[in-house]
Scaffold this motif. Structure first.
Motif, PDB file in Angstrom:
ATOM      1  N   ALA A  58       0.834  -1.211   0.000  1.00 33.63           N
ATOM      2  CA  ALA A  58       0.000   0.000   0.000  1.00 33.63           C
ATOM      3  C   ALA A  58       0.866   1.256   0.000  1.00 33.63           C
ATOM      4  O   ALA A  58       0.527   2.246  -0.662  1.00 33.63           O
ATOM      5  N   LEU A  59       1.979   1.225   0.714  1.00 35.95           N
ATOM      6  CA  LEU A  59       2.897   2.369   0.695  1.00 35.95           C
ATOM      7  C   LEU A  59       3.472   2.585  -0.703  1.00 35.95           C
ATOM      8  O   LEU A  59       3.557   3.718  -1.181  1.00 35.95           O
ATOM      9  N   GLU A  60       3.855   1.494  -1.338  1.00 35.98           N
ATOM     10  CA  GLU A  60       4.440   1.597  -2.675  1.00 35.98           C
ATOM     11  C   GLU A  60       3.432   2.144  -3.685  1.00 35.98           C
ATOM     12  O   GLU A  60       3.788   2.933  -4.564  1.00 35.98           O
ATOM     13  N   LYS A  61       2.169   1.744  -3.537  1.00 36.61           N
ATOM     14  CA  LYS A  61       1.138   2.176  -4.486  1.00 36.61           C
ATOM     15  C   LYS A  61       0.511   3.521  -4.104  1.00 36.61           C
ATOM     16  O   LYS A  61      -0.366   4.012  -4.812  1.00 36.61           O
ATOM     17  N   HIS A  62       0.924   4.081  -2.982  1.00 34.77           N
ATOM     18  CA  HIS A  62       0.372   5.345  -2.478  1.00 34.77           C
ATOM     19  C   HIS A  62      -1.136   5.239  -2.283  1.00 34.77           C
ATOM     20  O   HIS A  62      -1.886   6.165  -2.579  1.00 34.77           O
ATOM     21  N   ASP A  63      -1.578   4.097  -1.764  1.00 29.62           N
ATOM     22  CA  ASP A  63      -2.999   3.832  -1.535  1.00 29.62           C
ATOM     23  C   ASP A  63      -3.325   4.150  -0.073  1.00 29.62           C
ATOM     24  O   ASP A  63      -3.125   3.334   0.827  1.00 29.62           O
ATOM     25  N   ALA A  64      -3.848   5.347   0.159  1.00 30.08           N
ATOM     26  CA  ALA A  64      -4.084   5.819   1.523  1.00 30.08           C
ATOM     27  C   ALA A  64      -5.159   5.005   2.239  1.00 30.08           C
ATOM     28  O   ALA A  64      -5.034   4.712   3.437  1.00 30.08           O
ATOM     29  N   ALA A  65      -6.214   4.620   1.535  1.00 30.30           N
ATOM     30  CA  ALA A  65      -7.300   3.863   2.172  1.00 30.30           C
ATOM     31  C   ALA A  65      -6.801   2.507   2.681  1.00 30.30           C
ATOM     32  O   ALA A  65      -7.080   2.115   3.823  1.00 30.30           O
ATOM     33  N   THR A  66      -6.057   1.805   1.848  1.00 34.12           N
ATOM     34  CA  THR A  66      -5.512   0.505   2.262  1.00 34.12           C
ATOM     35  C   THR A  66      -4.475   0.677   3.365  1.00 34.12           C
ATOM     36  O   THR A  66      -4.393  -0.134   4.293  1.00 34.12           O
ATOM     37  N   LEU A  67      -3.716   1.748   3.282  1.00 32.66           N
ATOM     38  CA  LEU A  67      -2.701   2.024   4.305  1.00 32.66           C
ATOM     39  C   LEU A  67      -3.351   2.214   5.675  1.00 32.66           C
ATOM     40  O   LEU A  67      -2.891   1.647   6.669  1.00 32.66           O
ATOM     41  N   TRP A  68      -4.424   2.995   5.729  1.00 35.05           N
ATOM     42  CA  TRP A  68      -5.127   3.200   6.993  1.00 35.05           C
ATOM     43  C   TRP A  68      -5.782   1.903   7.476  1.00 35.05           C
ATOM     44  O   TRP A  68      -5.776   1.612   8.677  1.00 35.05           O
ATOM     45  N   HIS A  69      -6.318   1.142   6.553  1.00 34.33           N
ATOM     46  CA  HIS A  69      -6.909  -0.152   6.916  1.00 34.33           C
ATOM     47  C   HIS A  69      -5.853  -1.061   7.544  1.00 34.33           C
ATOM     48  O   HIS A  69      -6.104  -1.701   8.580  1.00 34.33           O
ATOM     49  N   GLN A  70      -4.692  -1.106   6.932  1.00 33.19           N
ATOM     50  CA  GLN A  70      -3.605  -1.939   7.463  1.00 33.19           C
ATOM     51  C   GLN A  70      -3.113  -1.410   8.808  1.00 33.19           C
ATOM     52  O   GLN A  70      -2.756  -2.188   9.695  1.00 33.19           O
ATOM     53  N   ALA A  71      -3.091  -0.101   8.949  1.00 37.44           N
ATOM     54  CA  ALA A  71      -2.664   0.482  10.228  1.00 37.44           C
ATOM     55  C   ALA A  71      -3.618   0.064  11.353  1.00 37.44           C
ATOM     56  O   ALA A  71      -3.181  -0.248  12.467  1.00 37.44           O
TER      57      ALA A  71
END
Length: 100
Positions: A58-71
């Motif tokens: 998600a970090l590599e793809k700059h996908d903020a929604a997935t990043l927050w979900h993973q967080a």
């Protein structure tokens, strides 16, 4: 020298069998508990490895929604990992106290 070691080994085994026989249910329950904790720790480590992959993807793809979900997924995984670690220490200490 070998007879002395053999005598000590036989003495140890006799004493150990007395302890295991007197607390048989406790020993079996504690053994099952520790085995279950070890298996759950392996499962949590697997889930943390998968989380790590998804987080950095998600970090590599700059996908903020997935990043927050993973967080947010990390919090229960970390908490469960700490709970299992504490349970493992408690189980080992209970077994050590039982031997005394």
């Amino acid at each position: 020298m070998f007879t002395r070691n053999r005598e000590l080994t036989e003495r140890f085994l006799r004493l150990a069998l007395l302890i295991w026989r007197d607390r048989r249910n406790w020993v079996i329950t504690l053994g099952i508990f520790l085995a279950a904790v070890a298996l759950l720790q392996l499962l949590v480590q697997l889930l943390l490895n998968l989380w790590n992959r998804n987080f950095f993807d998600a970090l590599e793809k700059h996908d903020a929604a997935t990043l927050w979900h993973q967080a947010w997924l990390f919090l229960p995984l970390a908490g469960f990992s700490m709970l299992l670690a504490a349970s493992s220490v408690w189980g080992r200490m209970a077994a050590q106290r039982g031997w005394r």
